[in-house]
Design an enzyme around this catalytic site. Structure first.
Site, PDB file in Angstrom:
ATOM      1  N   LYS A  13      31.741  18.684  -3.895  1.00  0.00           N
ATOM      2  CA  LYS A  13      32.844  17.944  -3.888  1.00  0.00           C
ATOM      3  C   LYS A  13      34.107  18.304  -3.013  1.00  0.00           C
ATOM      4  O   LYS A  13      34.679  17.831  -2.239  1.00  0.00           O
ATOM      5  CB  LYS A  13      33.456  17.563  -5.229  1.00  0.00           C
ATOM      6  CG  LYS A  13      32.240  16.591  -6.173  1.00  0.00           C
ATOM      7  CD  LYS A  13      33.253  15.976  -7.326  1.00  0.00           C
ATOM      8  CE  LYS A  13      33.958  16.922  -8.078  1.00  0.00           C
ATOM      9  NZ  LYS A  13      33.000  17.659  -8.952  1.00  0.00           N
ATOM     10  N   ARG A  85      37.438  11.255 -14.186  1.00  0.00           N
ATOM     11  CA  ARG A  85      36.487  12.040 -14.681  1.00  0.00           C
ATOM     12  C   ARG A  85      35.534  11.141 -15.806  1.00  0.00           C
ATOM     13  O   ARG A  85      34.480  11.411 -16.209  1.00  0.00           O
ATOM     14  CB  ARG A  85      36.844  13.238 -15.551  1.00  0.00           C
ATOM     15  CG  ARG A  85      37.018  14.363 -14.539  1.00  0.00           C
ATOM     16  CD  ARG A  85      36.184  15.223 -15.262  1.00  0.00           C
ATOM     17  NE  ARG A  85      35.576  16.155 -14.393  1.00  0.00           N
ATOM     18  CZ  ARG A  85      35.589  17.518 -14.263  1.00  0.00           C
ATOM     19  NH1 ARG A  85      36.950  17.880 -14.212  1.00  0.00           N
ATOM     20  NH2 ARG A  85      34.678  18.488 -13.490  1.00  0.00           N
ATOM     21  N   ARG A 124      28.120  31.364  -7.217  1.00  0.00           N
ATOM     22  CA  ARG A 124      29.276  31.445  -6.662  1.00  0.00           C
ATOM     23  C   ARG A 124      30.141  32.641  -6.887  1.00  0.00           C
ATOM     24  O   ARG A 124      30.363  32.975  -8.105  1.00  0.00           O
ATOM     25  CB  ARG A 124      29.838  29.894  -7.020  1.00  0.00           C
ATOM     26  CG  ARG A 124      31.165  29.484  -6.220  1.00  0.00           C
ATOM     27  CD  ARG A 124      31.441  28.180  -6.344  1.00  0.00           C
ATOM     28  NE  ARG A 124      31.914  27.684  -7.687  1.00  0.00           N
ATOM     29  CZ  ARG A 124      32.271  26.470  -7.982  1.00  0.00           C
ATOM     30  NH1 ARG A 124      32.471  25.595  -6.927  1.00  0.00           N
ATOM     31  NH2 ARG A 124      32.738  26.016  -9.003  1.00  0.00           N
ATOM     32  N   ARG A 153      33.911  32.779 -11.314  1.00  0.00           N
ATOM     33  CA  ARG A 153      35.039  32.045 -12.209  1.00  0.00           C
ATOM     34  C   ARG A 153      34.638  31.965 -13.601  1.00  0.00           C
ATOM     35  O   ARG A 153      33.475  31.853 -13.952  1.00  0.00           O
ATOM     36  CB  ARG A 153      35.136  30.539 -11.601  1.00  0.00           C
ATOM     37  CG  ARG A 153      36.624  30.591 -10.923  1.00  0.00           C
ATOM     38  CD  ARG A 153      36.244  29.168 -10.189  1.00  0.00           C
ATOM     39  NE  ARG A 153      35.904  27.929 -10.785  1.00  0.00           N
ATOM     40  CZ  ARG A 153      35.750  26.778 -10.564  1.00  0.00           C
ATOM     41  NH1 ARG A 153      36.280  26.446  -9.218  1.00  0.00           N
ATOM     42  NH2 ARG A 153      35.386  25.620 -11.225  1.00  0.00           N
ATOM     43  N   ARG A 164      29.191  22.078 -19.037  1.00  0.00           N
ATOM     44  CA  ARG A 164      29.692  21.254 -18.065  1.00  0.00           C
ATOM     45  C   ARG A 164      28.923  20.235 -17.565  1.00  0.00           C
ATOM     46  O   ARG A 164      29.254  19.035 -17.354  1.00  0.00           O
ATOM     47  CB  ARG A 164      30.487  21.897 -16.785  1.00  0.00           C
ATOM     48  CG  ARG A 164      31.455  22.992 -17.325  1.00  0.00           C
ATOM     49  CD  ARG A 164      31.661  23.716 -16.116  1.00  0.00           C
ATOM     50  NE  ARG A 164      31.962  23.506 -14.879  1.00  0.00           N
ATOM     51  CZ  ARG A 164      31.980  24.113 -13.934  1.00  0.00           C
ATOM     52  NH1 ARG A 164      31.551  25.220 -13.740  1.00  0.00           N
ATOM     53  NH2 ARG A 164      32.379  23.437 -12.587  1.00  0.00           N
TER      54      ARG A 164
END
Ligand SMILES: [Zn+2]
Length: 235
Positions: A13, A85, A124, A153, A164
Site C-alpha cells: 500500500k 480501517r 522487512r 519494526r 494483524r
C-alpha cells in the site's frame, strides 16, 4: 483526485501510494507514519496510542477520524493509506466528505495471498535513520547507505503479523462491500511486483477515473499550496 488505498499489511500500500503521489501529484497521507511520528515525538496522542500500535491493534476510531479531518482541511488532492480501517471509519469519512467535497474518486484494494504477506513482512527491515525499507531477500547488508542501521519494526514479528492479519480479514469484508455498493472499488492484483501493480493502477486512473473528473483543478492546487504553507508554519 481523492483516493483510498486498501490492502493487507505488507501488500505494498505505502509503496503504491508513494508512486501515485509522485506521478499524479496527490498528497500521500499515511496513517501509520502519522501515528508513529506522534509516538516518536511523545505527543499527547502519541502517549495515548503507543502501547496499542506496538501490539498491532487498531487505534481508536475517534483519534484517527480527527487526524484525517485535519489533513483533509489542508489538502484537496490526497491518497489515504491506512485509513479507513473499518466500516465505521469509512462511514465517518463518507459523511465528512459529503459535507466537505470533493468526495472520493476511487478506492483501490490491493489483493495478495496470505503466504506472500507473511514472507514480505517478516523479511522487512527499516533504516533507523532515514526510514527507508528493505527486504532481506534483496538486500543483505545490515546498514543503510545513509549510515543508519537496519532494524525490524516492532509490529513485523511473525506473531504480531498473524494478529494483524486476523484483524485485517475481519475488517476488510464490510469495507469492501461498502465501496463496491458505491461503485468506487477497484481490486488490483498486488502479487505481481511493484511495477506490474503500479501499471494496473495507472491504467485505472488514466482510462477510467481521470476522464470522469471535470472539477476545476486550479482551485484544488491553490488549496494544497495553502495547506503546505500551514504545515510549514506549524513546525
Ligand atoms: Zn537510511
Amino acid at each position: 483526485m481523492r483516493m483510498v488505498m486498501l490492502g493487507a499489511p505488507g501488500s505494498g500500500k505505502g509503496t503504491q501510494a508513494r508512486l501515485i503521489s509522485t506521478k499524479y501529484g496527490a498528497v500521500h497521507l499515511s496513517m501509520g507514519s502519522i501515528l508513529r511520528k506522534e509516538v516518536a515525538e511523545q505527543s499527547e496522542i502519541g502517549r495515548a496510542i503507543g502501547g496499542t500500535l506496538n501490539k498491532g491493534d487498531m487505534v481508536e476510531d475517534g483519534i484517527v477520524n480527527m487526524i484525517i479531518e485535519n489533513q483533509l482541511q489542508r489538502y484537496e488532492s490526497v491518497i489515504l493509506d491506512g485509513y479507513p480501517r473499518n466500516l465505521l471509519q469509512a462511514q465517518h469519512l463518507d459523511g465528512y466528505l459529503q459535507e466537505h467535497p470533493p468526495v472520493l474518486d476511487v478506492v483501490f484494494l490491493l489483493e495478495i495471498p496470505l503466504e506472500s504477506v507473511i514472507h514480505r513482512l517478516s523479511g522487512r527491515r527499516v533504516c533507523d535513520r532515514c526510514n527507508k525499507t528493505y527486504h532481506i531477500d534483496f538486500y543483505r547488508l545490515e546498514t543503510c547507505p545513509c549510515g543508519g542501521h537496519l532494524v525490524q519494526r516492532d509490529d513485523d514479528n511473525p506473531e504480531t503479523i498473524r494478529h494483524r492479519m486476523e484483524v485485517y480479514q475481519a475488517e476488510i469484508q464490510p469495507l469492501r462491500r461498502f465501496y463496491e455498493e458505491r461503485k468506487q472499488l477497484y481490486p488490483i492484483d498486488a502479487d505481481q511486483g511493484m511495477e506490474g501493480t503500479f501499471a494496473d493502477i495507472s491504467q485505472v486512473l488514466d482510462k477510467i477515473i481521470l476522464p470522469q473528473i471535470k472539477r476545476p483543478r486550479i482551485i484544488g492546487r491553490l488549496r494544497d499550496a495553502v495547506g503546505e504553507l500551514g504545515n510549514k508554519l506549524d513546525k
